[in-house]
Design a protein around this motif. Structure first.
Motif, PDB file in Angstrom:
ATOM      1  N   GLY A  91      39.923  44.688  -0.502  1.00 11.24           N
ATOM      2  CA  GLY A  91      38.807  43.955   0.063  1.00 11.24           C
ATOM      3  C   GLY A  91      39.136  42.520   0.445  1.00 11.24           C
ATOM      4  N   VAL A  92      40.320  42.047   0.028  1.00 11.46           N
ATOM      5  CA  VAL A  92      40.786  40.707   0.395  1.00 11.46           C
ATOM      6  C   VAL A  92      42.014  40.820   1.281  1.00 11.46           C
ATOM      7  CG1 VAL A  92      41.653  38.491  -0.456  1.00 11.46           C
ATOM      8  CG2 VAL A  92      39.869  39.704  -1.733  1.00 11.46           C
ATOM      9  N   HIS A  93      43.007  41.573   0.822  1.00 11.14           N
ATOM     10  CA  HIS A  93      44.265  41.709   1.560  1.00 11.14           C
ATOM     11  C   HIS A  93      44.356  43.022   2.331  1.00 11.14           C
ATOM     12  CE1 HIS A  93      45.177  38.819  -1.719  1.00 11.14           C
ATOM     13  NE2 HIS A  93      45.827  38.213  -0.766  1.00 11.14           N
ATOM     14  N   TRP A  94      43.479  43.954   2.028  1.00 12.17           N
ATOM     15  CA  TRP A  94      43.405  45.174   2.835  1.00 12.17           C
ATOM     16  C   TRP A  94      41.976  45.691   2.803  1.00 12.17           C
ATOM     17  CZ3 TRP A  94      45.299  45.652  -2.214  1.00 12.17           C
ATOM     18  CH2 TRP A  94      44.770  46.671  -3.003  1.00 12.17           C
ATOM     19  N   SER A 147      38.951  47.033  11.625  1.00 12.15           N
ATOM     20  CA  SER A 147      37.604  46.896  11.069  1.00 12.15           C
ATOM     21  C   SER A 147      36.562  47.553  11.957  1.00 12.15           C
ATOM     22  CB  SER A 147      37.251  45.415  10.876  1.00 12.15           C
ATOM     23  OG  SER A 147      38.144  44.777  10.010  1.00 12.15           O
ATOM     24  N   ALA A 148      36.781  47.476  13.273  1.00 10.71           N
ATOM     25  CA  ALA A 148      35.817  48.017  14.233  1.00 10.71           C
ATOM     26  C   ALA A 148      36.078  49.484  14.565  1.00 10.71           C
ATOM     27  CB  ALA A 148      35.847  47.185  15.513  1.00 10.71           C
ATOM     28  N   GLY A 149      37.151  50.062  14.021  1.00 12.82           N
ATOM     29  CA  GLY A 149      37.495  51.429  14.350  1.00 12.82           C
ATOM     30  C   GLY A 149      38.018  51.594  15.758  1.00 12.82           C
ATOM     31  N   ARG A 156      49.221  58.866  -1.805  1.00 16.00           N
ATOM     32  CA  ARG A 156      49.580  58.216  -0.542  1.00 16.00           C
ATOM     33  C   ARG A 156      50.266  56.879  -0.770  1.00 16.00           C
ATOM     34  NH1 ARG A 156      51.016  59.486   3.943  1.00 16.00           N
ATOM     35  NH2 ARG A 156      49.928  57.861   5.103  1.00 16.00           N
ATOM     36  N   PHE A 157      49.855  56.149  -1.795  1.00 12.45           N
ATOM     37  CA  PHE A 157      50.533  54.886  -2.088  1.00 12.45           C
ATOM     38  C   PHE A 157      51.997  55.149  -2.410  1.00 12.45           C
ATOM     39  CE2 PHE A 157      52.156  51.423  -4.612  1.00 12.45           C
ATOM     40  CZ  PHE A 157      51.623  50.300  -4.017  1.00 12.45           C
ATOM     41  N   ALA A 158      52.267  56.132  -3.265  1.00 12.81           N
ATOM     42  CA  ALA A 158      53.648  56.440  -3.641  1.00 12.81           C
ATOM     43  C   ALA A 158      54.457  56.869  -2.423  1.00 12.81           C
ATOM     44  CB  ALA A 158      53.669  57.529  -4.707  1.00 12.81           C
ATOM     45  N   GLY A 168      39.152  51.633   2.016  1.00 11.83           N
ATOM     46  CA  GLY A 168      39.318  52.857   2.784  1.00 11.83           C
ATOM     47  C   GLY A 168      40.552  52.899   3.652  1.00 11.83           C
ATOM     48  N   GLN A 169      41.325  51.821   3.673  1.00  9.36           N
ATOM     49  CA  GLN A 169      42.555  51.806   4.467  1.00  9.36           C
ATOM     50  C   GLN A 169      43.591  52.734   3.837  1.00  9.36           C
ATOM     51  OE1 GLN A 169      43.805  47.805   5.441  1.00  9.36           O
ATOM     52  NE2 GLN A 169      45.841  48.472   6.056  1.00  9.36           N
ATOM     53  N   ASP A 170      44.471  53.285   4.651  1.00 10.87           N
ATOM     54  CA  ASP A 170      45.503  54.207   4.174  1.00 10.87           C
ATOM     55  C   ASP A 170      46.355  53.528   3.096  1.00 10.87           C
ATOM     56  OD1 ASP A 170      47.537  56.030   3.791  1.00 10.87           O
ATOM     57  OD2 ASP A 170      48.152  56.127   5.890  1.00 10.87           O
ATOM     58  N   PRO A 171      46.389  54.055   1.863  1.00 15.14           N
ATOM     59  CA  PRO A 171      47.200  53.433   0.811  1.00 15.14           C
ATOM     60  C   PRO A 171      48.688  53.360   1.138  1.00 15.14           C
ATOM     61  CG  PRO A 171      45.625  54.966  -0.141  1.00 15.14           C
ATOM     62  CD  PRO A 171      45.583  55.171   1.350  1.00 15.14           C
ATOM     63  N   ALA A 172      49.172  54.225   2.029  1.00 18.87           N
ATOM     64  CA  ALA A 172      50.574  54.143   2.431  1.00 18.87           C
ATOM     65  C   ALA A 172      50.849  52.845   3.173  1.00 18.87           C
ATOM     66  CB  ALA A 172      50.953  55.338   3.308  1.00 18.87           C
ATOM     67  N   ASP A 173      49.891  52.403   3.990  1.00 24.26           N
ATOM     68  CA  ASP A 173      50.023  51.117   4.668  1.00 24.26           C
ATOM     69  C   ASP A 173      49.967  49.962   3.669  1.00 24.26           C
ATOM     70  OD1 ASP A 173      50.159  52.386   7.114  1.00 24.26           O
ATOM     71  OD2 ASP A 173      48.071  51.997   7.644  1.00 24.26           O
ATOM     72  N   VAL A 174      49.106  50.096   2.660  1.00 31.23           N
ATOM     73  CA  VAL A 174      48.986  49.052   1.639  1.00 31.23           C
ATOM     74  C   VAL A 174      50.307  48.894   0.890  1.00 31.23           C
ATOM     75  CG1 VAL A 174      47.761  48.356  -0.451  1.00 31.23           C
ATOM     76  CG2 VAL A 174      46.508  49.465   1.407  1.00 31.23           C
ATOM     77  N   ALA A 175      50.940  49.998   0.555  1.00 23.78           N
ATOM     78  CA  ALA A 175      52.229  49.944  -0.140  1.00 23.78           C
ATOM     79  C   ALA A 175      53.285  49.255   0.718  1.00 23.78           C
ATOM     80  CB  ALA A 175      52.674  51.357  -0.501  1.00 23.78           C
TER      81      ALA A 175
END
Length: 292
Positions: free
Chosen positions: A47-50, A165-167, A93-95, A53-60
């Motif tokens: 909610g701050v850096h990502w 954010s806007a899809g 997905r993060f892994a 609902g964003q893909d956890p693979a992208d977050v990793a």
């Protein structure tokens, strides 16, 4: 002074080891035997850096890349990372994304820790690197007469965030989702620069930090600052303050040229009333992202 800045100021009294560089730099620089190690740690919060609902693979990927970007600003060669992970309902997905990013950047995972908490997911990563030149670049070496450079445009992450954010699927969001640290450029630049840091919190804020650390004034020419194609001219100020670009901001002696693609965007002046000038004028308002 923001709560973040006040807390860091309080910590400086505890960080007396020379490796800490007074907590005014991107990384710790630790001499161990005949080796110089570079250490950095960054955190990210849902909610701050990502986006939720964003893909956890992208977050990793982004968690690894942002830490490697700090190593890039030191011209360091990554040697491994430690992960701090707050468990989610599904961690698959993060892994997968972390494995993809580790393989892409050829960096081994060496260990870390996992926890469970009921709030927003919080992640941390410590990256370790090996210096490729000495002295190791810092934020504090810019001198009057130096030229100011950046390796690429600012604002693409902002546009990517807004599209995500806007899809909006017609806009490239990869710079926001999966930034690429400038590791090769950092190693090439390290022997030549007088100061260097990555642009994570916004060009204006990070340039002002470099100026303050160097005891100088940085003067940026808005006509020379590169922006991504398609950025409306009226959004230039937003792009310079938004952050998440992870380009390298650096200074060179006046007769030096960079050994990699880069844009000259200004000059270093003797210290004046303002640490940062844009188009010759001091700035007001928010310069970039600060917690608190």
């Amino acid at each position: 002074m923001t709560p973040e800045a006040a807390f860091i100021a309080a910590l400086r009294g505890l960080a007396s080891h020379p490796a800490a560089r007074g907590l005014v730099d991107d990384c710790a620089v630790l001499e161990v035997g005949g080796e110089t190690l570079i250490l950095t740690h960054d955190m990210m919060v849902e909610g701050v850096h990502w986006l939720a609902g964003q893909d956890p693979a992208d977050v990793a990927w982004k968690l690894l890349a942002t830490n490697l970007s700090d190593l890039a600003a030191k011209g360091a060669e990554p040697i491994g990372v430690l992960l701090g992970y707050s468990l989610a309902e599904d961690n698959t997905r993060f892994a997968e994304g972390l494995g993809e990013a580790l393989a892409h950047f050829a960096v081994p995972l060496l260990g870390g820790d996992t926890v469970s908490n009921p709030g927003a997911q919080t992640l941390g990563l410590t990256a370790l690197g090996r210096a490729t030149c000495r002295p190791v670049p810092s934020r504090s070496g810019a001198r009057p007469g130096d030229s100011v450079w950046i390796t690429g445009p600012v604002g693409a992450a902002m546009l990517g965030f807004e599209a995500l954010s806007a899809g909006n699927t017609s806009t490239d969001t990869s710079v926001y989702r999966r930034p690429v640290p400038r590791l090769a450029e950092g190693r090439a630049l390290a022997p030549l620069v007088t100061a260097m840091m990555d642009v994570s919190d916004g060009l204006l804020l990070d340039a002002s930090r470099m100026a303050a650390a160097s005891g100088a004034t940085v003067s940026l020419d808005p006509a020379l600052i590169p922006f991504p194609a398609g950025l409306p001219p009226q959004r230039a100020r937003d792009a310079m303050a938004w952050g998440d670009d992870y380009e390298l901001l650096f200074t060179l002696p006046p007769d030096a040229s960079p050994p990699c693609p880069a844009h000259r965007i200004g000059s270093v002046l003797p210290a004046g009333p303002a640490a940062l000038l844009l188009g010759g004028a001091p700035l007001s308002g928010q310069l970039g992202y600060e917690h608190g």
